[in-house]
Design a protein around this motif. Sequence first.
Motif, PDB file in Angstrom:
ATOM      1  N   ALA A  69       0.826  -1.212   0.000  1.00  0.00           N
ATOM      2  CA  ALA A  69       0.000   0.000   0.000  1.00  0.00           C
ATOM      3  C   ALA A  69       0.859   1.260   0.000  1.00  0.00           C
ATOM      4  CB  ALA A  69      -0.938  -0.005   1.204  1.00  0.00           C
ATOM      5  N   THR A  70       1.925   1.260   0.800  1.00  0.00           N
ATOM      6  CA  THR A  70       2.784   2.447   0.860  1.00  0.00           C
ATOM      7  C   THR A  70       3.608   2.612  -0.411  1.00  0.00           C
ATOM      8  OG1 THR A  70       4.477   1.152   2.031  1.00  0.00           O
ATOM      9  CG2 THR A  70       2.952   2.439   3.372  1.00  0.00           C
ATOM     10  N   ALA A  71       3.748   1.540  -1.192  1.00  0.00           N
ATOM     11  CA  ALA A  71       4.455   1.626  -2.472  1.00  0.00           C
ATOM     12  C   ALA A  71       3.571   2.200  -3.578  1.00  0.00           C
ATOM     13  CB  ALA A  71       4.974   0.252  -2.878  1.00  0.00           C
ATOM     14  N   GLY A  72       2.301   2.425  -3.268  1.00  0.00           N
ATOM     15  CA  GLY A  72       1.410   3.024  -4.251  1.00  0.00           C
ATOM     16  C   GLY A  72       0.457   2.061  -4.919  1.00  0.00           C
ATOM     17  N   LEU A  73       0.276   0.876  -4.322  1.00  0.00           N
ATOM     18  CA  LEU A  73      -0.637  -0.106  -4.881  1.00  0.00           C
ATOM     19  C   LEU A  73      -1.888  -0.224  -4.017  1.00  0.00           C
ATOM     20  CD1 LEU A  73       1.840  -2.982  -5.865  1.00  0.00           C
ATOM     21  CD2 LEU A  73       1.145  -0.979  -7.201  1.00  0.00           C
ATOM     22  N   LYS A  74      -2.967  -0.670  -4.629  1.00  0.00           N
ATOM     23  CA  LYS A  74      -4.203  -0.904  -3.885  1.00  0.00           C
ATOM     24  C   LYS A  74      -4.729  -2.304  -4.205  1.00  0.00           C
ATOM     25  CE  LYS A  74      -7.151   1.272  -7.440  1.00  0.00           C
ATOM     26  NZ  LYS A  74      -8.161   2.328  -7.700  1.00  0.00           N
ATOM     27  N   SER A  75      -5.458  -2.860  -3.265  1.00  0.00           N
ATOM     28  CA  SER A  75      -6.004  -4.209  -3.376  1.00  0.00           C
ATOM     29  C   SER A  75      -7.383  -4.155  -4.015  1.00  0.00           C
ATOM     30  CB  SER A  75      -6.086  -4.831  -1.974  1.00  0.00           C
ATOM     31  OG  SER A  75      -6.768  -6.059  -2.002  1.00  0.00           O
ATOM     32  N   VAL A  76      -7.535  -4.900  -5.145  1.00  0.00           N
ATOM     33  CA  VAL A  76      -8.798  -4.889  -5.885  1.00  0.00           C
ATOM     34  C   VAL A  76      -9.178  -6.314  -6.268  1.00  0.00           C
ATOM     35  CG1 VAL A  76     -10.000  -4.059  -7.943  1.00  0.00           C
ATOM     36  CG2 VAL A  76      -8.309  -2.592  -6.828  1.00  0.00           C
ATOM     37  N   THR A  77     -10.439  -6.652  -6.122  1.00  0.00           N
ATOM     38  CA  THR A  77     -10.937  -7.950  -6.578  1.00  0.00           C
ATOM     39  C   THR A  77     -11.876  -7.729  -7.754  1.00  0.00           C
ATOM     40  OG1 THR A  77     -10.756  -8.952  -4.379  1.00  0.00           O
ATOM     41  CG2 THR A  77     -12.224 -10.030  -5.954  1.00  0.00           C
ATOM     42  N   THR A  78     -11.618  -8.450  -8.847  1.00  0.00           N
ATOM     43  CA  THR A  78     -12.389  -8.301 -10.078  1.00  0.00           C
ATOM     44  C   THR A  78     -13.259  -9.528 -10.305  1.00  0.00           C
ATOM     45  OG1 THR A  78     -10.624  -6.974 -11.083  1.00  0.00           O
ATOM     46  CG2 THR A  78     -12.244  -7.950 -12.577  1.00  0.00           C
ATOM     47  N   ASP A  79     -14.537  -9.301 -10.562  1.00  0.00           N
ATOM     48  CA  ASP A  79     -15.471 -10.375 -10.896  1.00  0.00           C
ATOM     49  C   ASP A  79     -15.408 -10.606 -12.402  1.00  0.00           C
ATOM     50  OD1 ASP A  79     -17.573 -12.103 -11.352  1.00  0.00           O
ATOM     51  OD2 ASP A  79     -19.076 -10.897 -10.296  1.00  0.00           O
ATOM     52  N   LEU A  80     -14.834 -11.744 -12.808  1.00  0.00           N
ATOM     53  CA  LEU A  80     -14.712 -12.056 -14.233  1.00  0.00           C
ATOM     54  C   LEU A  80     -15.926 -12.805 -14.773  1.00  0.00           C
ATOM     55  CD1 LEU A  80     -10.959 -13.191 -14.421  1.00  0.00           C
ATOM     56  CD2 LEU A  80     -11.929 -10.941 -14.926  1.00  0.00           C
ATOM     57  N   GLY A  81     -16.892 -13.057 -13.915  1.00  0.00           N
ATOM     58  CA  GLY A  81     -18.079 -13.790 -14.329  1.00  0.00           C
ATOM     59  C   GLY A  81     -17.895 -15.290 -14.200  1.00  0.00           C
ATOM     60  N   SER A  82     -18.976 -16.021 -14.289  1.00  0.00           N
ATOM     61  CA  SER A  82     -18.968 -17.492 -14.228  1.00  0.00           C
ATOM     62  C   SER A  82     -18.308 -18.009 -12.955  1.00  0.00           C
ATOM     63  CB  SER A  82     -18.265 -18.082 -15.460  1.00  0.00           C
ATOM     64  OG  SER A  82     -18.897 -17.676 -16.650  1.00  0.00           O
ATOM     65  N   GLY A  83     -18.470 -17.272 -11.862  1.00  0.00           N
ATOM     66  CA  GLY A  83     -17.959 -17.722 -10.579  1.00  0.00           C
ATOM     67  C   GLY A  83     -16.469 -17.553 -10.390  1.00  0.00           C
ATOM     68  N   THR A  84     -15.852 -16.656 -11.155  1.00  0.00           N
ATOM     69  CA  THR A  84     -14.406 -16.446 -11.070  1.00  0.00           C
ATOM     70  C   THR A  84     -14.106 -15.045 -10.552  1.00  0.00           C
ATOM     71  OG1 THR A  84     -14.000 -17.964 -12.907  1.00  0.00           O
ATOM     72  CG2 THR A  84     -12.233 -16.438 -12.357  1.00  0.00           C
ATOM     73  N   PHE A  85     -13.327 -14.991  -9.458  1.00  0.00           N
ATOM     74  CA  PHE A  85     -12.955 -13.726  -8.840  1.00  0.00           C
ATOM     75  C   PHE A  85     -11.434 -13.678  -8.720  1.00  0.00           C
ATOM     76  CE2 PHE A  85     -17.208 -14.744  -7.528  1.00  0.00           C
ATOM     77  CZ  PHE A  85     -17.891 -13.537  -7.594  1.00  0.00           C
TER      78      PHE A  85
END
Length: 316
Positions: A20-36
């Motif tokens: 986080a301090t390096a400039g990144l953020k945590s994100v979860t993407t829903d790709l559909g068909s039960g895939t995250f």
Amino acid sequence: MAKCFSITATRDSCFRYSFATAGLKSVTTDLGSGTFMHCWVPKTPKEHKPNLLLIHGIGANAMWQWNDFISKLVPSFNVYVPDLLFFGDSYTSQPDRTEVFQARCVMGTVLAHGVKRVSVVGLSYGGFVGYSMAAQFPEAVERLVLGCAGVCMEERDMEEGMFEVKSVEEACEILLAQTPEKMRELMRITFYKPAQKVPSCFLNDFIDVMCTEYIQERKELIKALHKDRKLSDLPKIAQPTLIIWGEHDRVFPVELAHRLKSHLGENAELVIFKNAGHAINMEKPKELFKHMKSFLVDTPLPPQKHEINGVSRKVD
């Protein structure tokens, strides 16, 4: 009685803070068909920076394998660090366990963040996924760095005694260690100079926090790598490729590095680290960063053909 303190969980929190301090953020993407798919992405991507994708291998989540590199890479790249399916916070209800499917999910994740062109670095199993991305999406993958990734192994290699283990089941028991004894065996074959006399309480803590979820699914990932694998089926990718290996790798013997170099020919460069085993990101982090940077930053892409002269060398 519930444990009140976990060294592993504390370290995981420290890695999260570091990202986080390096400039990144945590994100979860829903790709559909039960895939995250979970991925660390830039808080504010910069248009003038090239994109870089870091893919972890079998083990803990992505942070544990890439933490030492993030602060050095962020100044030069928009860095993306996904958790592969069944690691960290990534999951699918789909039955496909091939690296081809993993590659499609990773590609879908970076596309969801607007990334159209990217260089890829993959360690071990992550190299299998990265190679598949380069083969499936040649217009998207610019360069490829493979660290100790035995993509050119064949199913018969195990039968012919190339590996220390005699079966895929035995490999799964070690790679997905569930006891301190198996964890020590994993350390023995992963590191050139493994740590000695690590207390069982520390190993049990790591197993409890990092190694108890999705055991069956991870076994299926490993088995899918091996099943019916033939070098003749491995596509020859066109992207410039840097192959980096530990001279004393006991997971994927260095013979596989030379086999891959031969398979890719003049399009690939091979670097072998002396006094290193499979875990080159932990045993040789400075050397690994040096060669990654030289390949990804200091050496410009050729104007028309994405090729480099093949070179093999050993480095300390």
